[in-house]
Design a protein around this motif. Structure first.
Motif, PDB file in Angstrom:
ATOM      1  N   VAL A  95       0.925  -1.358   0.049  1.00 41.74           N
ATOM      2  CA  VAL A  95      -0.041  -0.055  -0.047  1.00 41.74           C
ATOM      3  C   VAL A  95       1.040   1.136  -0.128  1.00 41.74           C
ATOM      4  O   VAL A  95       2.158   1.181   0.297  1.00 41.74           O
ATOM      5  N   LYS A  96       0.282   2.322  -0.340  1.00 43.39           N
ATOM      6  CA  LYS A  96       1.084   3.569  -0.503  1.00 43.39           C
ATOM      7  C   LYS A  96       0.254   4.683   0.640  1.00 43.39           C
ATOM      8  O   LYS A  96      -1.171   4.496   0.566  1.00 43.39           O
ATOM      9  N   ILE A  97       0.731   5.307   1.265  1.00 43.10           N
ATOM     10  CA  ILE A  97      -0.120   6.308   2.255  1.00 43.10           C
ATOM     11  C   ILE A  97       0.762   7.576   2.117  1.00 43.10           C
ATOM     12  O   ILE A  97       1.655   7.913   1.835  1.00 43.10           O
ATOM     13  N   ARG A  98      -0.550   8.759   2.415  1.00 44.56           N
ATOM     14  CA  ARG A  98      -0.386  10.140   2.460  1.00 44.56           C
ATOM     15  C   ARG A  98      -1.100  10.808   3.353  1.00 44.56           C
ATOM     16  O   ARG A  98      -2.195  10.423   3.760  1.00 44.56           O
ATOM     17  N   PRO A  99      -0.598  11.970   3.878  1.00 45.44           N
ATOM     18  CA  PRO A  99      -1.529  12.763   4.587  1.00 45.44           C
ATOM     19  C   PRO A  99      -3.046  13.191   3.891  1.00 45.44           C
ATOM     20  O   PRO A  99      -2.900  13.186   2.775  1.00 45.44           O
ATOM     21  N   LEU A 100      -3.876  13.566   4.662  1.00 42.75           N
ATOM     22  CA  LEU A 100      -5.099  13.578   4.342  1.00 42.75           C
ATOM     23  C   LEU A 100      -5.189  15.050   3.254  1.00 42.75           C
ATOM     24  O   LEU A 100      -5.981  15.007   2.447  1.00 42.75           O
ATOM     25  N   SER A 101      -4.224  15.957   3.806  1.00 42.19           N
ATOM     26  CA  SER A 101      -4.152  17.084   2.965  1.00 42.19           C
ATOM     27  C   SER A 101      -3.649  16.922   1.491  1.00 42.19           C
ATOM     28  O   SER A 101      -3.827  17.606   0.684  1.00 42.19           O
ATOM     29  N   GLN A 102      -2.967  15.804   1.467  1.00 43.21           N
ATOM     30  CA  GLN A 102      -2.403  15.484  -0.244  1.00 43.21           C
ATOM     31  C   GLN A 102      -3.576  14.374  -0.932  1.00 43.21           C
ATOM     32  O   GLN A 102      -2.982  13.830  -1.708  1.00 43.21           O
ATOM     33  N   ALA A 103      -4.335  14.141  -0.201  1.00 38.07           N
ATOM     34  CA  ALA A 103      -5.341  12.906  -0.616  1.00 38.07           C
ATOM     35  C   ALA A 103      -6.185  13.504  -1.983  1.00 38.07           C
ATOM     36  O   ALA A 103      -6.265  14.527  -2.413  1.00 38.07           O
ATOM     37  N   THR A 104      -6.644  12.463  -2.434  1.00 38.50           N
ATOM     38  CA  THR A 104      -7.433  12.586  -3.547  1.00 38.50           C
ATOM     39  C   THR A 104      -8.678  13.421  -3.275  1.00 38.50           C
ATOM     40  O   THR A 104      -9.222  13.398  -1.968  1.00 38.50           O
ATOM     41  N   ARG A 105      -9.271  13.956  -4.267  1.00 41.82           N
ATOM     42  CA  ARG A 105     -10.803  14.728  -3.841  1.00 41.82           C
ATOM     43  C   ARG A 105     -11.665  13.850  -3.430  1.00 41.82           C
ATOM     44  O   ARG A 105     -12.472  14.379  -2.507  1.00 41.82           O
ATOM     45  N   ALA A 106     -12.013  12.955  -4.031  1.00 35.85           N
ATOM     46  CA  ALA A 106     -12.884  11.728  -3.301  1.00 35.85           C
ATOM     47  C   ALA A 106     -12.720  11.280  -1.595  1.00 35.85           C
ATOM     48  O   ALA A 106     -13.472  11.218  -0.907  1.00 35.85           O
ATOM     49  N   ALA A 107     -11.393  11.348  -1.288  1.00 32.52           N
ATOM     50  CA  ALA A 107     -11.006  10.779  -0.065  1.00 32.52           C
ATOM     51  C   ALA A 107     -11.293  12.160   0.844  1.00 32.52           C
ATOM     52  O   ALA A 107     -11.909  11.931   2.188  1.00 32.52           O
ATOM     53  N   LYS A 108     -10.947  13.189   0.481  1.00 30.55           N
ATOM     54  CA  LYS A 108     -11.096  14.469   1.087  1.00 30.55           C
ATOM     55  C   LYS A 108     -12.894  14.840   1.374  1.00 30.55           C
ATOM     56  O   LYS A 108     -13.179  14.989   2.455  1.00 30.55           O
ATOM     57  N   ALA A 109     -13.511  14.316   0.118  1.00 28.10           N
ATOM     58  CA  ALA A 109     -14.938  14.614   0.267  1.00 28.10           C
ATOM     59  C   ALA A 109     -15.397  13.593   1.179  1.00 28.10           C
ATOM     60  O   ALA A 109     -16.494  13.842   1.916  1.00 28.10           O
ATOM     61  N   LYS A 110     -15.017  12.440   1.258  1.00 32.52           N
ATOM     62  CA  LYS A 110     -15.619  11.229   2.349  1.00 32.52           C
ATOM     63  C   LYS A 110     -15.210  11.831   3.739  1.00 32.52           C
ATOM     64  O   LYS A 110     -16.071  11.447   4.376  1.00 32.52           O
ATOM     65  N   ALA A 111     -14.099  12.160   4.039  1.00 27.46           N
ATOM     66  CA  ALA A 111     -13.694  12.721   5.192  1.00 27.46           C
ATOM     67  C   ALA A 111     -14.577  13.757   5.604  1.00 27.46           C
ATOM     68  O   ALA A 111     -14.967  13.618   6.754  1.00 27.46           O
ATOM     69  N   ARG A 112     -14.864  14.608   5.004  1.00 28.42           N
ATOM     70  CA  ARG A 112     -15.790  15.624   5.395  1.00 28.42           C
ATOM     71  C   ARG A 112     -17.055  15.309   5.672  1.00 28.42           C
ATOM     72  O   ARG A 112     -17.755  15.769   6.431  1.00 28.42           O
ATOM     73  N   ALA A 113     -17.616  14.419   4.612  1.00 32.36           N
ATOM     74  CA  ALA A 113     -19.114  13.882   4.704  1.00 32.36           C
ATOM     75  C   ALA A 113     -19.091  12.979   6.126  1.00 32.36           C
ATOM     76  O   ALA A 113     -20.284  12.942   6.845  1.00 32.36           O
TER      77      ALA A 113
END
Length: 184
Positions: A95-113
């Protein structure tokens, strides 16, 4: 020397990675909305929750949970930003990992939702069904089918849990006060 025709030359190959001087990248999570959440991505579609939990098993005792974004993206929810930063510094082959600030738009939207579900992961406290059973039995007006020994064992377990909780609180207070732990 095996052959007298070979010239005396040294050939040293430099290593590709310097493991002795490994430094964890300094990742600033302070500007991130959820500093305790990271994006896990680029893993096989066949992966299931158990597979991701197995990869991050070292963080399970500290508190770790998985929230899915899609088949190849997930959010890793840690108990603290420090633990998340520690996880970002480790390397994983699958797997690859990165901070949420560098995440995809879908991941950020899911986090906010799902912001309310992305609170830092904590262990569920030990519970007992004794109170619920007692309330239901008294509300229905029926007698309990639980034997006296089972009831006593359950009460003993509750007493031990209460005592353990009291001792942990006392130890926490002693740490804050700077007292000797052996005295507690």
């Amino acid at each position: 020397m095996l052959s007298g025709n070979v010239k005396n030359r040294e050939s040293i190959q430099e290593p590709r990675f310097d493991y002795y001087n490994h430094e964890v990248p300094d990742i600033d999570l302070s500007d991130c909305e959820f500093p305790h959440v990271i994006e896990i991505y680029d893993f096989p579609q066949e992966f299931r929750t158990e597979d991701l939990l197995r990869i991050f098993c070292t963080y399970q005792k500290k508190g770790f949970d998985i929230k899915w974004v899609d088949d190849t993206h997930a959010l890793g929810v840690f108990s603290s930003p420090i633990t998340a930063r520690d996880a970002l510094g480790s390397k994983h082959t699958m797997v690859k990992i990165r901070p949420l600030s560098q995440a995809t738009r879908a991941a950020k939207a899911k986090a906010r939702a799902y912001a309310e579900f992305l609170q830092p992961a904590k262990e569920r406290p030990e519970t007992s069904a004794a109170l619920a059973r007692r309330l239901v039995i008294s509300a229905l007006g029926v007698r309990s089918k639980q034997s006296k020994t089972e009831r006593e064992a359950e009460l003993k377990k509750l007493r031990e849990a209460r005592e353990r909780k009291r001792l942990e609180a006392k130890q926490r207070e002693a740490i804050w006060e700077g007292r000797d732990q052996s005295a507690v």
